[in-house]
Scaffold this motif. Structure first.
Motif, PDB file in Angstrom:
ATOM      1  N   ALA A 302      11.545  53.557  67.912  1.00  0.00           N
ATOM      2  CA  ALA A 302      13.007  53.583  67.909  1.00  0.00           C
ATOM      3  C   ALA A 302      13.464  54.581  68.969  1.00  0.00           C
ATOM      4  O   ALA A 302      12.825  55.608  69.180  1.00  0.00           O
ATOM      5  CB  ALA A 302      13.540  53.999  66.539  1.00  0.00           C
ATOM      6  N   LEU A 303      14.565  54.239  69.636  1.00  0.00           N
ATOM      7  CA  LEU A 303      15.120  55.122  70.664  1.00  0.00           C
ATOM      8  C   LEU A 303      16.375  55.767  70.098  1.00  0.00           C
ATOM      9  O   LEU A 303      17.194  55.084  69.485  1.00  0.00           O
ATOM     10  CB  LEU A 303      15.469  54.314  71.915  1.00  0.00           C
ATOM     11  N   PRO A 363      15.198  49.215  67.703  1.00  0.00           N
ATOM     12  CA  PRO A 363      16.495  49.816  67.373  1.00  0.00           C
ATOM     13  C   PRO A 363      16.848  50.925  68.372  1.00  0.00           C
ATOM     14  O   PRO A 363      15.994  51.750  68.708  1.00  0.00           O
ATOM     15  CB  PRO A 363      16.286  50.428  65.977  1.00  0.00           C
ATOM     16  N   LEU A 364      18.073  50.886  68.854  1.00  0.00           N
ATOM     17  CA  LEU A 364      18.608  51.989  69.667  1.00  0.00           C
ATOM     18  C   LEU A 364      19.695  52.643  68.815  1.00  0.00           C
ATOM     19  O   LEU A 364      20.675  51.981  68.433  1.00  0.00           O
ATOM     20  CB  LEU A 364      19.179  51.450  70.983  1.00  0.00           C
ATOM     21  N   ILE A 365      19.494  53.899  68.474  1.00  0.00           N
ATOM     22  CA  ILE A 365      20.463  54.603  67.623  1.00  0.00           C
ATOM     23  C   ILE A 365      21.251  55.557  68.524  1.00  0.00           C
ATOM     24  O   ILE A 365      20.660  56.439  69.155  1.00  0.00           O
ATOM     25  CB  ILE A 365      19.748  55.372  66.488  1.00  0.00           C
ATOM     26  N   VAL A 366      22.548  55.324  68.629  1.00  0.00           N
ATOM     27  CA  VAL A 366      23.387  56.218  69.432  1.00  0.00           C
ATOM     28  C   VAL A 366      23.897  57.291  68.465  1.00  0.00           C
ATOM     29  O   VAL A 366      24.681  57.005  67.551  1.00  0.00           O
ATOM     30  CB  VAL A 366      24.555  55.454  70.098  1.00  0.00           C
ATOM     31  N   ILE A 367      23.391  58.516  68.654  1.00  0.00           N
ATOM     32  CA  ILE A 367      23.737  59.609  67.732  1.00  0.00           C
ATOM     33  C   ILE A 367      24.927  60.364  68.325  1.00  0.00           C
ATOM     34  O   ILE A 367      24.819  60.938  69.413  1.00  0.00           O
ATOM     35  CB  ILE A 367      22.523  60.542  67.548  1.00  0.00           C
ATOM     36  N   LEU A 368      26.050  60.310  67.637  1.00  0.00           N
ATOM     37  CA  LEU A 368      27.257  60.985  68.133  1.00  0.00           C
ATOM     38  C   LEU A 368      27.233  62.400  67.566  1.00  0.00           C
ATOM     39  O   LEU A 368      27.593  62.620  66.405  1.00  0.00           O
ATOM     40  CB  LEU A 368      28.495  60.217  67.688  1.00  0.00           C
ATOM     41  N   THR A 369      26.768  63.348  68.378  1.00  0.00           N
ATOM     42  CA  THR A 369      26.542  64.708  67.853  1.00  0.00           C
ATOM     43  C   THR A 369      27.828  65.520  67.763  1.00  0.00           C
ATOM     44  O   THR A 369      28.859  65.142  68.306  1.00  0.00           O
ATOM     45  CB  THR A 369      25.565  65.518  68.749  1.00  0.00           C
ATOM     46  N   LYS A 370      27.694  66.673  67.121  1.00  0.00           N
ATOM     47  CA  LYS A 370      28.754  67.698  67.029  1.00  0.00           C
ATOM     48  C   LYS A 370      30.023  67.129  66.376  1.00  0.00           C
ATOM     49  O   LYS A 370      31.144  67.414  66.793  1.00  0.00           O
ATOM     50  CB  LYS A 370      29.046  68.298  68.421  1.00  0.00           C
ATOM     51  N   TYR A 435      25.498  53.024  65.716  1.00  0.00           N
ATOM     52  CA  TYR A 435      26.197  54.260  66.112  1.00  0.00           C
ATOM     53  C   TYR A 435      26.320  55.152  64.882  1.00  0.00           C
ATOM     54  O   TYR A 435      26.882  54.729  63.864  1.00  0.00           O
ATOM     55  CB  TYR A 435      27.590  53.916  66.666  1.00  0.00           C
ATOM     56  N   VAL A 436      25.757  56.366  64.983  1.00  0.00           N
ATOM     57  CA  VAL A 436      25.756  57.246  63.801  1.00  0.00           C
ATOM     58  C   VAL A 436      26.327  58.619  64.165  1.00  0.00           C
ATOM     59  O   VAL A 436      25.752  59.342  64.985  1.00  0.00           O
ATOM     60  CB  VAL A 436      24.315  57.441  63.251  1.00  0.00           C
ATOM     61  N   PRO A 437      27.464  59.008  63.554  1.00  0.00           N
ATOM     62  CA  PRO A 437      27.983  60.359  63.781  1.00  0.00           C
ATOM     63  C   PRO A 437      27.158  61.371  62.999  1.00  0.00           C
ATOM     64  O   PRO A 437      26.720  61.097  61.878  1.00  0.00           O
ATOM     65  CB  PRO A 437      29.407  60.279  63.235  1.00  0.00           C
ATOM     66  N   VAL A 438      26.942  62.529  63.601  1.00  0.00           N
ATOM     67  CA  VAL A 438      26.078  63.539  63.001  1.00  0.00           C
ATOM     68  C   VAL A 438      26.587  64.923  63.402  1.00  0.00           C
ATOM     69  O   VAL A 438      27.119  65.086  64.501  1.00  0.00           O
ATOM     70  CB  VAL A 438      24.628  63.347  63.560  1.00  0.00           C
TER      71      VAL A 438
END
Ligand SMILES: Nc1nc2c(ncn2[C@@H]2O[C@H](COP(=O)(O)OP(=O)(O)OP(=O)(O)O)[C@@H](O)[C@H]2O)c(=O)[nH]1
Ligand SMILES: [Mg+2]
Length: 496
Positions: A302-303, A363-370, A435-438
């Motif tokens: 997974a990326l 799966p490409l997970i775009v982690i929306l940080t902060k 897309y996952v906010p974190v």
């Protein structure tokens, strides 16, 4: 002095010579080197060893051969992926590390024991080096770096973390793994341990800085990930060609007895592996033949692309005046993070042979940080752990992928308005984007008094008070990556 009788047998498949107890003669055994079974009766040759042990009755030279259980062969994987150099090889190519002190002269790891392909093994399956010492460490045949035993016995899933400098990768890595350690065992009945605690020391330092200072009021910070130093290994991969590889952090997971699937799955362990690359490794032109530090992206399951909205000019404009976070400042420079993602996809396409029209299946997970810094300004929803991990009457949690997909859809729409280039670059490459906010910290860092040069907020001048840290959804991207790459491992709510 007494004489003990032993047998040597030669494996007909790989010609390795093995010492076995006389009692194992006449039985079928499995060769510990190539894993092929063979009949010892056909190749047995007697040897007599003189031992100084008293009271051991010598066996008669021509006594009939007795049978006994052969040594239990280790259950090795058919194909092993090296977590250091990412080469893939069959188990019989694994090298062993000489244990005798006079054999510390390996060609690729000069400070380590000489790597060798064994021809002699003890009854318990340990290789014997050329000075007769029993060995226990294994090494990759290509880069000679040591392999934790788990990596050759348990399927390995590599997860690649990609992102711009200062996007929050190191904080995210530390926070997500820290959360995962407790979440997996308490919520999902899965144990999560370091496969090699010594190799994971750097990560332990990060975790200790942030999470084992609970109640601590002093500002602390993780260092910027450098382009070289103790997070990397320098190896002469071929004669005269030295390459620099990021050190892997490897973990072993196994189902606990209260896991609902445990009785059905016999061989239930898995390994996962992550790296803490410097953001500069992902810049166009940074990867060369001698600095292949991001090639794990080719073999990863997974990326994870860490997108930092506080470094995006339009999102920052929207947040101005609505947050105290020092990273949201009108004068701060913006980074073209779509270029970082695009460069990563270009490298993958170039080496994996994906044509421009084809999309990657992983799966490409775009982690929306902060999320703590920008979430309130965009009126993002509150993220609670129990909406995504629902506890069942059995006490085990279900991971709610349907809920995750609906949160992903909300943030995809938001990005389409504010940063459409990220959505188009991600979706042009992968057919499976989430897309996952974190928030790794759950709060904003503060400027460390006296550290800022000339009023400019550099990342080195920002610190955090450990007592304020409250990660938000930090473990969710990894839980999703585990669910997607190891189906059945997590209990998951029905998707439809
Ligand atoms: N507000 C907020 N800031 C964060 C969070 N996580 C990290 N930061 C800040 O982001 C900055 C960069 O974080 P790092 O994790 O070091 O960034 P990186 O991507 O590893 O950067 P490189 O090592 O240079 O590639 C630091 O100053 C952190 O204080 C978060 O969850 N919320
Ligand atoms: Mg870093």
């Amino acid at each position: 002095m007494s004489q003990t009788e032993k047998l040597t047998v030669v494996c007909p498949s790989c010609s390795v010579t093995l010492g076995i107890p006389a009692t194992a003669a006449g039985k079928k055994i499995r060769c510990p080197k190539c894993q092929n079974p063979f009949d010892t009766a056909k190749t047995a040759k007697r040897i007599i060893e003189v031992s100084s042990e008293k009271g051991v009755a010598p066996e008669k030279k021509n006594a009939p051969l007795k049978t006994a259980s052969p040594p239990k062969p280790p259950g090795l994987l058919a194909k092993i992926t090296c977590p250091h150099c990412w080469s893939i090889f069959p188990p019989h190519e694994i090298k062993w590390v000489s244990a005798h002190p006079s054999l510390r002269d390996d060609s690729k790891v000069p400070e380590g024991g000489r790597r060798f392909l064994p021809t002699r093994f003890s009854v318990s399956g340990q290789a014997i080096d050329s000075k007769g010492e029993l060995c226990s460490e294994l090494a990759c045949p290509r880069c000679h770096l040591t392999l934790p035993r788990d990596v050759i016995e348990l399927p390995l899933a590599i997860f690649s973390i990609i992102g711009a400098p200062s996007s929050g990768k190191s904080y995210y890595l530390s926070s997500s793994l820290w959360q995962l350690r407790s979440s997996l065992s308490t919520r999902f009945a899965i144990s999560f341990e370091d496969a090699d605690p010594v190799a994971n020391q750097k990560l332990h330092q990060y975790e200790e800085t942030l999470f084992l200072n609970a109640g601590h009021d002093k500002l602390v910070a993780l260092p910027k990930t450098e382009l070289d130093g103790d997070l990397y290994e320098q190896i002469e991969i071929e004669s005269g060609r030295v390459v620099q590889l990021p050190k892997p952090f490897i973990f072993r997971m196994s189902l606990l007895p209260n896991h609902p699937k445990e009785p059905e799955i016999r061989k239930n362990g898995r390994c996962i592996c992550l790296y803490d690359n410097a953001g500069e490794h992902f810049l166009p032109g940074a990867q060369t033949a001698n600095s292949p530090g991001t090639r794990h992206m080719l073999v990863s399951k997974a990326l994870m692309f860490v997108f930092d909205p506080t470094q995006h000019s339009q999102i920052r404009k929207l947040c101005l005046g609505k947050t105290e976070d020092p990273q949201i400042k009108s004068g701060a420079s913006s980074v073209r993070q779509d270029i970082i993602l695009s460069e990563a996809t270009r490298r993958i396409r170039a080496e994996s042979g994906l044509t421009p029209g084809q999309r990657d299946h992983r799966p490409l997970i775009v982690i929306l940080t902060k999320y703590d810094a920008w979430g309130p300004a965009v009126r993002g929803p509150a993220l609670h752990a129990d909406t995504i991990m629902r506890e069942l009457p059995s006490g085990i949690c279900q991971f709610n992928t349907r809920q995750l997909k609906s949160v992903s859809a909300v943030f995809r729409n938001l990005l389409l308005k504010l940063a459409p280039e990220i959505v188009s670059t991600a979706e042009a490459f992968s057919e499976d984007v989430t897309y996952v906010p974190v928030s790794a910290l759950g709060c904003s860092p503060e400027e460390i008094p006296g550290s800022g040069a000339g009023g400019e907020t550099s990342r080195l001048s920002l610190g955090i008070r450990p007592r304020d840290i409250q990660p938000i959804w930090a473990e969710v991207p990894l839980l999703y990556a585990i669910h997607r790459s190891i189906p059945g491992f997590l209990c998951v709510a029905a998707e439809r």
